[in-house]
Design a protein around this motif. Sequence first.
Motif, PDB file in Angstrom:
ATOM      1  N   ASP A   1       0.847  -1.192   0.000  1.00 55.27           N
ATOM      2  CA  ASP A   1       0.000   0.000   0.000  1.00 55.27           C
ATOM      3  C   ASP A   1       0.886   1.246   0.000  1.00 55.27           C
ATOM      4  O   ASP A   1       2.089   1.170   0.227  1.00 55.27           O
ATOM      5  N   ALA A   2       0.275   2.389  -0.242  1.00 54.89           N
ATOM      6  CA  ALA A   2       1.034   3.641  -0.267  1.00 54.89           C
ATOM      7  C   ALA A   2       1.530   3.998   1.126  1.00 54.89           C
ATOM      8  O   ALA A   2       0.885   3.700   2.136  1.00 54.89           O
ATOM      9  N   THR A   3       2.691   4.635   1.179  1.00 55.34           N
ATOM     10  CA  THR A   3       3.217   5.154   2.444  1.00 55.34           C
ATOM     11  C   THR A   3       2.475   6.431   2.779  1.00 55.34           C
ATOM     12  O   THR A   3       2.375   7.340   1.951  1.00 55.34           O
ATOM     13  N   SER A   4       1.938   6.510   4.006  1.00 60.63           N
ATOM     14  CA  SER A   4       1.123   7.671   4.376  1.00 60.63           C
ATOM     15  C   SER A   4       1.771   8.463   5.501  1.00 60.63           C
ATOM     16  O   SER A   4       2.518   7.924   6.327  1.00 60.63           O
ATOM     17  N   VAL A   5       1.480   9.758   5.530  1.00 54.54           N
ATOM     18  CA  VAL A   5       2.012  10.648   6.560  1.00 54.54           C
ATOM     19  C   VAL A   5       1.270  10.411   7.874  1.00 54.54           C
ATOM     20  O   VAL A   5       0.040  10.250   7.894  1.00 54.54           O
ATOM     21  N   ARG A   6       2.016  10.393   8.975  1.00 55.30           N
ATOM     22  CA  ARG A   6       1.411  10.238  10.302  1.00 55.30           C
ATOM     23  C   ARG A   6       1.391  11.599  11.010  1.00 55.30           C
ATOM     24  O   ARG A   6       2.134  12.515  10.646  1.00 55.30           O
ATOM     25  N   ASP A   7       0.543  11.698  12.019  1.00 56.76           N
ATOM     26  CA  ASP A   7       0.489  12.912  12.833  1.00 56.76           C
ATOM     27  C   ASP A   7       1.674  12.883  13.787  1.00 56.76           C
ATOM     28  O   ASP A   7       1.693  12.093  14.730  1.00 56.76           O
ATOM     29  N   PHE A   8       2.676  13.745  13.543  1.00 56.88           N
ATOM     30  CA  PHE A   8       3.894  13.691  14.364  1.00 56.88           C
ATOM     31  C   PHE A   8       3.613  14.036  15.814  1.00 56.88           C
ATOM     32  O   PHE A   8       4.362  13.635  16.703  1.00 56.88           O
ATOM     33  N   ARG A   9       2.519  14.764  16.088  1.00 56.35           N
ATOM     34  CA  ARG A   9       2.180  15.100  17.477  1.00 56.35           C
ATOM     35  C   ARG A   9       1.794  13.855  18.272  1.00 56.35           C
ATOM     36  O   ARG A   9       1.946  13.822  19.494  1.00 56.35           O
ATOM     37  N   GLN A  10       1.298  12.846  17.583  1.00 52.41           N
ATOM     38  CA  GLN A  10       0.898  11.612  18.242  1.00 52.41           C
ATOM     39  C   GLN A  10       1.974  10.530  18.180  1.00 52.41           C
ATOM     40  O   GLN A  10       2.048   9.682  19.063  1.00 52.41           O
ATOM     41  N   HIS A  11       2.808  10.565  17.156  1.00 50.14           N
ATOM     42  CA  HIS A  11       3.740   9.464  16.938  1.00 50.14           C
ATOM     43  C   HIS A  11       5.212   9.864  16.967  1.00 50.14           C
ATOM     44  O   HIS A  11       6.080   8.992  17.028  1.00 50.14           O
ATOM     45  N   GLY A  12       5.531  11.161  16.937  1.00 47.95           N
ATOM     46  CA  GLY A  12       6.924  11.592  16.910  1.00 47.95           C
ATOM     47  C   GLY A  12       7.569  11.573  18.279  1.00 47.95           C
ATOM     48  O   GLY A  12       6.892  11.455  19.315  1.00 47.95           O
ATOM     49  N   GLY A  13       8.881  11.692  18.296  1.00 43.38           N
ATOM     50  CA  GLY A  13       9.642  11.716  19.538  1.00 43.38           C
ATOM     51  C   GLY A  13      10.306  13.062  19.757  1.00 43.38           C
ATOM     52  O   GLY A  13      10.247  13.953  18.889  1.00 43.38           O
ATOM     53  N   PRO A  14      10.931  13.254  20.913  1.00 46.28           N
ATOM     54  CA  PRO A  14      11.552  14.551  21.229  1.00 46.28           C
ATOM     55  C   PRO A  14      12.700  14.932  20.308  1.00 46.28           C
ATOM     56  O   PRO A  14      13.112  16.094  20.298  1.00 46.28           O
ATOM     57  N   GLU A  15      13.208  13.986  19.516  1.00 47.98           N
ATOM     58  CA  GLU A  15      14.297  14.324  18.595  1.00 47.98           C
ATOM     59  C   GLU A  15      13.826  15.288  17.504  1.00 47.98           C
ATOM     60  O   GLU A  15      14.652  15.898  16.807  1.00 47.98           O
ATOM     61  N   LEU A  16      12.515  15.450  17.358  1.00 52.76           N
ATOM     62  CA  LEU A  16      11.987  16.379  16.363  1.00 52.76           C
ATOM     63  C   LEU A  16      12.052  17.836  16.827  1.00 52.76           C
ATOM     64  O   LEU A  16      11.858  18.759  16.037  1.00 52.76           O
ATOM     65  N   LEU A  17      12.304  18.048  18.104  1.00 51.03           N
ATOM     66  CA  LEU A  17      12.266  19.404  18.659  1.00 51.03           C
ATOM     67  C   LEU A  17      13.222  20.355  17.948  1.00 51.03           C
ATOM     68  O   LEU A  17      12.887  21.520  17.724  1.00 51.03           O
ATOM     69  N   SER A  18      14.420  19.864  17.623  1.00 48.97           N
ATOM     70  CA  SER A  18      15.406  20.746  17.000  1.00 48.97           C
ATOM     71  C   SER A  18      14.902  21.284  15.664  1.00 48.97           C
ATOM     72  O   SER A  18      15.199  22.427  15.283  1.00 48.97           O
ATOM     73  N   GLN A  19      14.115  20.472  14.941  1.00 52.72           N
ATOM     74  CA  GLN A  19      13.578  20.923  13.663  1.00 52.72           C
ATOM     75  C   GLN A  19      12.328  21.780  13.840  1.00 52.72           C
ATOM     76  O   GLN A  19      12.023  22.622  12.996  1.00 52.72           O
ATOM     77  N   LEU A  20      11.617  21.580  14.940  1.00 54.41           N
ATOM     78  CA  LEU A  20      10.416  22.356  15.193  1.00 54.41           C
ATOM     79  C   LEU A  20      10.732  23.747  15.735  1.00 54.41           C
ATOM     80  O   LEU A  20       9.968  24.681  15.543  1.00 54.41           O
ATOM     81  N   LEU A  21      11.859  23.882  16.422  1.00 53.86           N
ATOM     82  CA  LEU A  21      12.206  25.156  17.048  1.00 53.86           C
ATOM     83  C   LEU A  21      12.376  26.283  16.030  1.00 53.86           C
ATOM     84  O   LEU A  21      11.950  27.408  16.269  1.00 53.86           O
ATOM     85  N   VAL A  22      13.017  25.977  14.923  1.00 55.39           N
ATOM     86  CA  VAL A  22      13.254  26.987  13.883  1.00 55.39           C
ATOM     87  C   VAL A  22      12.781  26.425  12.553  1.00 55.39           C
ATOM     88  O   VAL A  22      13.261  25.390  12.104  1.00 55.39           O
ATOM     89  N   ARG A  23      11.824  27.133  11.956  1.00 55.12           N
ATOM     90  CA  ARG A  23      11.312  26.713  10.646  1.00 55.12           C
ATOM     91  C   ARG A  23      11.263  27.916   9.721  1.00 55.12           C
ATOM     92  O   ARG A  23      10.776  28.974  10.106  1.00 55.12           O
TER      93      ARG A  23
END
Length: 244
Positions: free
Chosen positions: A70-92
């Motif tokens: 099946d196709a690869t689908s995007v997940r809600d990062f707020r529900q499934h992501g980890g704290p390692e995403l913080l560095s990318q979320l801080l500055v966009r």
Amino acid sequence: MMFEPIARKSASTEVFDQITARVLGGDLAAGEALPSERRLAEAFGVSRPAVREAIQKLAQAGLVEVRQGDATSVRDFRQHGGPELLSQLLVRGGEPDFAVVRSVLEARRMIGVQVARLAATRATDESGAVLRAAVDHLASDSDPVAQQVAALAFWERVVDTADSIAFRLIFNSLRNAYEPTMTAMAAVMVAEVGRTDLYRGLAEAISAHDDELAAQTASTLLDLGTAAVTAVIDALQHDSEKDT
């Protein structure tokens, strides 16, 4: 003088970074299907194995869901992501996300207080000496950036004393998110990292197994930085609202 070769990002890392930025920025919404490996490879100008490797890393980060056949689908990062995403979320887009900054400050304070409390219950003579040495190192430098580096090293020793792998991994993520901002934050964070007396008091409270005093001192210390950064954020947001 010897120089090290400059490492280039791999193709899979470039693909991972671009898709991550689009997921976190909302360009790719939760539930949306990604193009096929072939189409992604054509769009990025890379090989299909590079795309496949990037998709695997995205799945591990909780950003996409891969289903066989099946196709690869995007997940809600707020529900499934980890704290390692913080560095990318801080500055966009080259601009800080103030909501994320506030969130990191809240987490830093709450976790720091609990880590200090736990460290006080598990301190040894050896860890006490290490903490005091870390404070001495902090006190020996007046450069604001160097002080932040030394302060992070001190908190790393506190986390080591707490001996909790969960707190350690959370600390690593928060540190990795914060480190790129240290130069920009130097003038602001001096309100916290310049208080060697509080760092020394925290080291002594932990060494004395006084968990209540350790928690109180950590709270007082971390509140200084929180208040300083919050004041800057409030001023920037106020100026931005005036301009609009």
